[in-house]
Design a protein around this motif. Structure first.
Motif, PDB file in Angstrom:
ATOM      1  N   ASN A   1      32.367  26.474  26.872  1.00 48.33           N
ATOM      2  CA  ASN A   1      31.461  25.704  27.713  1.00 48.33           C
ATOM      3  C   ASN A   1      32.012  24.299  27.936  1.00 48.33           C
ATOM      4  O   ASN A   1      32.525  23.686  26.998  1.00 48.33           O
ATOM      5  CB  ASN A   1      30.082  25.579  27.059  1.00 48.33           C
ATOM      6  CG  ASN A   1      29.401  26.908  26.837  1.00 48.33           C
ATOM      7  OD1 ASN A   1      29.013  27.222  25.727  1.00 48.33           O
ATOM      8  ND2 ASN A   1      29.251  27.704  27.872  1.00 48.33           N
ATOM      9  N   SER A   2      31.882  23.798  29.146  1.00 49.04           N
ATOM     10  CA  SER A   2      32.282  22.422  29.432  1.00 49.04           C
ATOM     11  C   SER A   2      31.138  21.474  29.082  1.00 49.04           C
ATOM     12  O   SER A   2      29.995  21.682  29.483  1.00 49.04           O
ATOM     13  CB  SER A   2      32.641  22.270  30.913  1.00 49.04           C
ATOM     14  OG  SER A   2      32.833  20.902  31.233  1.00 49.04           O
ATOM     15  N   LEU A   3      31.466  20.422  28.341  1.00 52.17           N
ATOM     16  CA  LEU A   3      30.469  19.431  27.961  1.00 52.17           C
ATOM     17  C   LEU A   3      30.487  18.211  28.880  1.00 52.17           C
ATOM     18  O   LEU A   3      29.792  17.222  28.615  1.00 52.17           O
ATOM     19  CB  LEU A   3      30.721  18.986  26.517  1.00 52.17           C
ATOM     20  CG  LEU A   3      30.560  20.082  25.460  1.00 52.17           C
ATOM     21  CD1 LEU A   3      31.114  19.621  24.118  1.00 52.17           C
ATOM     22  CD2 LEU A   3      29.105  20.491  25.327  1.00 52.17           C
ATOM     23  N   THR A   4      31.241  18.280  29.954  1.00 55.61           N
ATOM     24  CA  THR A   4      31.340  17.163  30.890  1.00 55.61           C
ATOM     25  C   THR A   4      29.965  16.820  31.466  1.00 55.61           C
ATOM     26  O   THR A   4      29.257  17.696  31.958  1.00 55.61           O
ATOM     27  CB  THR A   4      32.309  17.501  32.029  1.00 55.61           C
ATOM     28  OG1 THR A   4      33.585  17.819  31.488  1.00 55.61           O
ATOM     29  CG2 THR A   4      32.445  16.328  32.990  1.00 55.61           C
ATOM     30  N   GLY A   5      29.600  15.566  31.389  1.00 59.50           N
ATOM     31  CA  GLY A   5      28.323  15.105  31.932  1.00 59.50           C
ATOM     32  C   GLY A   5      27.169  15.176  30.957  1.00 59.50           C
ATOM     33  O   GLY A   5      26.052  14.777  31.298  1.00 59.50           O
ATOM     34  N   PHE A   6      27.421  15.675  29.754  1.00 59.29           N
ATOM     35  CA  PHE A   6      26.365  15.796  28.759  1.00 59.29           C
ATOM     36  C   PHE A   6      26.685  14.957  27.523  1.00 59.29           C
ATOM     37  O   PHE A   6      27.847  14.736  27.198  1.00 59.29           O
ATOM     38  CB  PHE A   6      26.176  17.258  28.326  1.00 59.29           C
ATOM     39  CG  PHE A   6      25.916  18.205  29.467  1.00 59.29           C
ATOM     40  CD1 PHE A   6      24.836  18.014  30.308  1.00 59.29           C
ATOM     41  CD2 PHE A   6      26.758  19.283  29.697  1.00 59.29           C
ATOM     42  CE1 PHE A   6      24.592  18.881  31.366  1.00 59.29           C
ATOM     43  CE2 PHE A   6      26.526  20.150  30.739  1.00 59.29           C
ATOM     44  CZ  PHE A   6      25.440  19.953  31.586  1.00 59.29           C
ATOM     45  N   ASP A   7      25.643  14.527  26.825  1.00 60.67           N
ATOM     46  CA  ASP A   7      25.790  13.995  25.477  1.00 60.67           C
ATOM     47  C   ASP A   7      25.679  15.171  24.517  1.00 60.67           C
ATOM     48  O   ASP A   7      25.011  16.174  24.825  1.00 60.67           O
ATOM     49  CB  ASP A   7      24.707  12.963  25.170  1.00 60.67           C
ATOM     50  CG  ASP A   7      24.955  11.644  25.880  1.00 60.67           C
ATOM     51  OD1 ASP A   7      26.106  11.412  26.310  1.00 60.67           O
ATOM     52  OD2 ASP A   7      23.997  10.859  26.025  1.00 60.67           O
ATOM     53  N   SER A   8      26.297  15.058  23.355  1.00 60.79           N
ATOM     54  CA  SER A   8      26.269  16.205  22.448  1.00 60.79           C
ATOM     55  C   SER A   8      26.487  15.767  21.003  1.00 60.79           C
ATOM     56  O   SER A   8      27.013  14.682  20.739  1.00 60.79           O
ATOM     57  CB  SER A   8      27.332  17.238  22.841  1.00 60.79           C
ATOM     58  OG  SER A   8      28.640  16.719  22.657  1.00 60.79           O
ATOM     59  N   GLU A   9      26.070  16.634  20.091  1.00 59.22           N
ATOM     60  CA  GLU A   9      26.331  16.484  18.663  1.00 59.22           C
ATOM     61  C   GLU A   9      27.018  17.755  18.181  1.00 59.22           C
ATOM     62  O   GLU A   9      26.554  18.860  18.461  1.00 59.22           O
ATOM     63  CB  GLU A   9      25.028  16.278  17.884  1.00 59.22           C
ATOM     64  CG  GLU A   9      24.428  14.895  18.010  1.00 59.22           C
ATOM     65  CD  GLU A   9      25.205  13.842  17.227  1.00 59.22           C
ATOM     66  OE1 GLU A   9      26.022  14.226  16.375  1.00 59.22           O
ATOM     67  OE2 GLU A   9      24.971  12.640  17.469  1.00 59.22           O
ATOM     68  N   GLU A  10      28.129  17.598  17.462  1.00 58.03           N
ATOM     69  CA  GLU A  10      28.837  18.748  16.921  1.00 58.03           C
ATOM     70  C   GLU A  10      28.092  19.254  15.691  1.00 58.03           C
ATOM     71  O   GLU A  10      27.785  18.494  14.781  1.00 58.03           O
ATOM     72  CB  GLU A  10      30.267  18.342  16.554  1.00 58.03           C
ATOM     73  CG  GLU A  10      31.127  19.472  16.039  1.00 58.03           C
ATOM     74  CD  GLU A  10      32.546  19.020  15.756  1.00 58.03           C
ATOM     75  OE1 GLU A  10      33.112  19.459  14.732  1.00 58.03           O
ATOM     76  OE2 GLU A  10      33.071  18.213  16.552  1.00 58.03           O
ATOM     77  N   LEU A  11      27.809  20.575  15.658  1.00 59.82           N
ATOM     78  CA  LEU A  11      27.011  21.137  14.576  1.00 59.82           C
ATOM     79  C   LEU A  11      27.798  22.062  13.655  1.00 59.82           C
ATOM     80  O   LEU A  11      27.536  22.102  12.454  1.00 59.82           O
ATOM     81  CB  LEU A  11      25.825  21.932  15.155  1.00 59.82           C
ATOM     82  CG  LEU A  11      24.846  21.165  16.047  1.00 59.82           C
ATOM     83  CD1 LEU A  11      23.698  22.073  16.436  1.00 59.82           C
ATOM     84  CD2 LEU A  11      24.325  19.922  15.353  1.00 59.82           C
ATOM     85  N   MET A  12      28.752  22.820  14.185  1.00 59.13           N
ATOM     86  CA  MET A  12      29.400  23.838  13.372  1.00 59.13           C
ATOM     87  C   MET A  12      30.725  24.253  13.994  1.00 59.13           C
ATOM     88  O   MET A  12      30.862  24.281  15.215  1.00 59.13           O
ATOM     89  CB  MET A  12      28.481  25.068  13.266  1.00 59.13           C
ATOM     90  CG  MET A  12      29.029  26.217  12.441  1.00 59.13           C
ATOM     91  SD  MET A  12      27.814  27.579  12.305  1.00 59.13           S
ATOM     92  CE  MET A  12      27.873  28.236  13.988  1.00 59.13           C
ATOM     93  N   THR A  13      31.706  24.563  13.160  1.00 65.89           N
ATOM     94  CA  THR A  13      32.988  25.104  13.611  1.00 65.89           C
ATOM     95  C   THR A  13      33.217  26.434  12.906  1.00 65.89           C
ATOM     96  O   THR A  13      32.987  26.548  11.696  1.00 65.89           O
ATOM     97  CB  THR A  13      34.137  24.135  13.287  1.00 65.89           C
ATOM     98  OG1 THR A  13      33.903  22.889  13.951  1.00 65.89           O
ATOM     99  CG2 THR A  13      35.468  24.704  13.770  1.00 65.89           C
ATOM    100  N   GLU A  14      33.640  27.433  13.650  1.00 64.46           N
ATOM    101  CA  GLU A  14      33.851  28.761  13.084  1.00 64.46           C
ATOM    102  C   GLU A  14      35.005  29.464  13.786  1.00 64.46           C
ATOM    103  O   GLU A  14      35.448  29.065  14.868  1.00 64.46           O
ATOM    104  CB  GLU A  14      32.581  29.606  13.205  1.00 64.46           C
ATOM    105  CG  GLU A  14      32.122  29.794  14.643  1.00 64.46           C
ATOM    106  CD  GLU A  14      30.789  30.502  14.754  1.00 64.46           C
ATOM    107  OE1 GLU A  14      30.557  31.463  13.982  1.00 64.46           O
ATOM    108  OE2 GLU A  14      29.984  30.122  15.632  1.00 64.46           O
ATOM    109  N   GLY A  15      35.496  30.518  13.156  1.00 68.73           N
ATOM    110  CA  GLY A  15      36.549  31.321  13.752  1.00 68.73           C
ATOM    111  C   GLY A  15      35.994  32.350  14.712  1.00 68.73           C
ATOM    112  O   GLY A  15      34.790  32.394  14.991  1.00 68.73           O
TER     113      GLY A  15
END
Length: 287
Positions: A159-173
């Motif tokens: 997903n493109s996050l361009t134009g949005f604010d965001s918080e990173e929650l989790m990283t997975e394989g």
């Protein structure tokens, strides 16, 4: 004149998308002559030609291309404003006065994380009601832009996050989901090359930007269809590791050792001033 009316934009975009005044007029439910006059009036007000008209049909000028891009964004913004305003005031659900947020999620993904987030937020003072709205693989951004959703779980790099604010929650394989009886299902790990060219087991194809990518795999509309086709030995799919939560007994999950990690973000429109949304974001960052 530097202002545009939403009616003018709708008329112009219909012509730009159809490249035919007759079809555009039919789509708009109006006669062709007033549509032609409206576009001509718009061109006079802006002082530029938006369309090239000739015997072969209609084509966009450079200025017209710009207005297509900017006009779509502007109409999305006005639609989003109307939807969020109605939702905030309870007009979309007469008789309900409780604040409501719509959370868009990709069907079947981040299941455990979503449970934790909703449970933690529900006990917060003045927590809003959360409506979880399942969506297709890449629909969340569009749903934020046009106001169908207030916030979304989005997954980079898909997903493109361009134009949005965001918080990173989790990283997975990532994992390959195969029929349980397939020979590759017994492997401890696979590569992307392994799953991209399995004889008789093509990769599933999800619609992106309204179109399916080319390939021999089946066109997938929803998670239930995908799960059934994998169980029947008709396709294979690649998902974040958290997708294990919805697998059937007829499925097997094998880690992909060279797939990029998937980062789950909580994303929202950058201009949002919703206090309810701010509370949900605070809960997510604590998790």
């Amino acid at each position: 004149m530097d202002t545009l009316e939403t009616r003018e934009l709708r008329y112009f975009l219909a012509v730009a998308e159809e490249l035919h005044f007759g079809r555009a007029a039919e789509r708009l439910g109006m006669a062709q002559p007033p549509l032609s006059r409206a576009i001509q009036q718009l061109e006079r007000r802006l002082g530029v030609a938006l369309l090239q008209r000739n015997r072969r049909g209609v084509a966009l000028t450079d200025a017209g291309e710009i207005l297509v891009h900017e006009g779509r964004a502007a109409l999305d913004a006005t639609t989003a404003a109307a939807r969020r305003t109605r939702r905030a005031g309870g007009a979309d659900r007469p008789g309900s006065s409780r604040t409501r947020l719509v959370l868009a999620v990709k069907a079947g993904s981040s299941h455990e994380l979503l449970h934790k987030l909703l449970d933690a937020y529900a006990v917060e003072p003045d927590a809003a009601e959360i409506e979880v709205l399942p969506s297709g693989t890449c629909e969340q951004g569009e749903m934020l832009r046009d106001g169908r959703a207030d916030v979304a779980l989005m997954h980079a790099p898909f997903n493109s996050l361009t134009g949005f604010d965001s918080e990173e929650l989790m990283t997975e394989g990532q994992i390959a989901i195969l029929p349980a009886g397939h020979p590759l299902a017994t492997r401890t790990a696979l590569s992307l090359a392994d799953v991209s060219d399995i004889p008789g087991l093509p990769l599933a194809r999800w619609a992106h930007d309204g179109a399916y990518p080319p390939g021999p795999g089946p066109e997938i509309r929803d998670q239930t269809q995908l799960a059934q086709l994998i169980a029947l030995g008709r396709t294979v799919a690649v998902f974040p590791d958290s997708a294990r939560s919805w697998l059937w007994s007829e499925h097997a999950a094998v880690p992909l050792n060279d797939a990029p990690p998937v980062v789950t973000h909580l994303a929202w429109p950058a201009h949002s001033r919703s206090l309810a949304l701010a509370g949900l974001i605070r809960t997510a960052t604590r998790l």
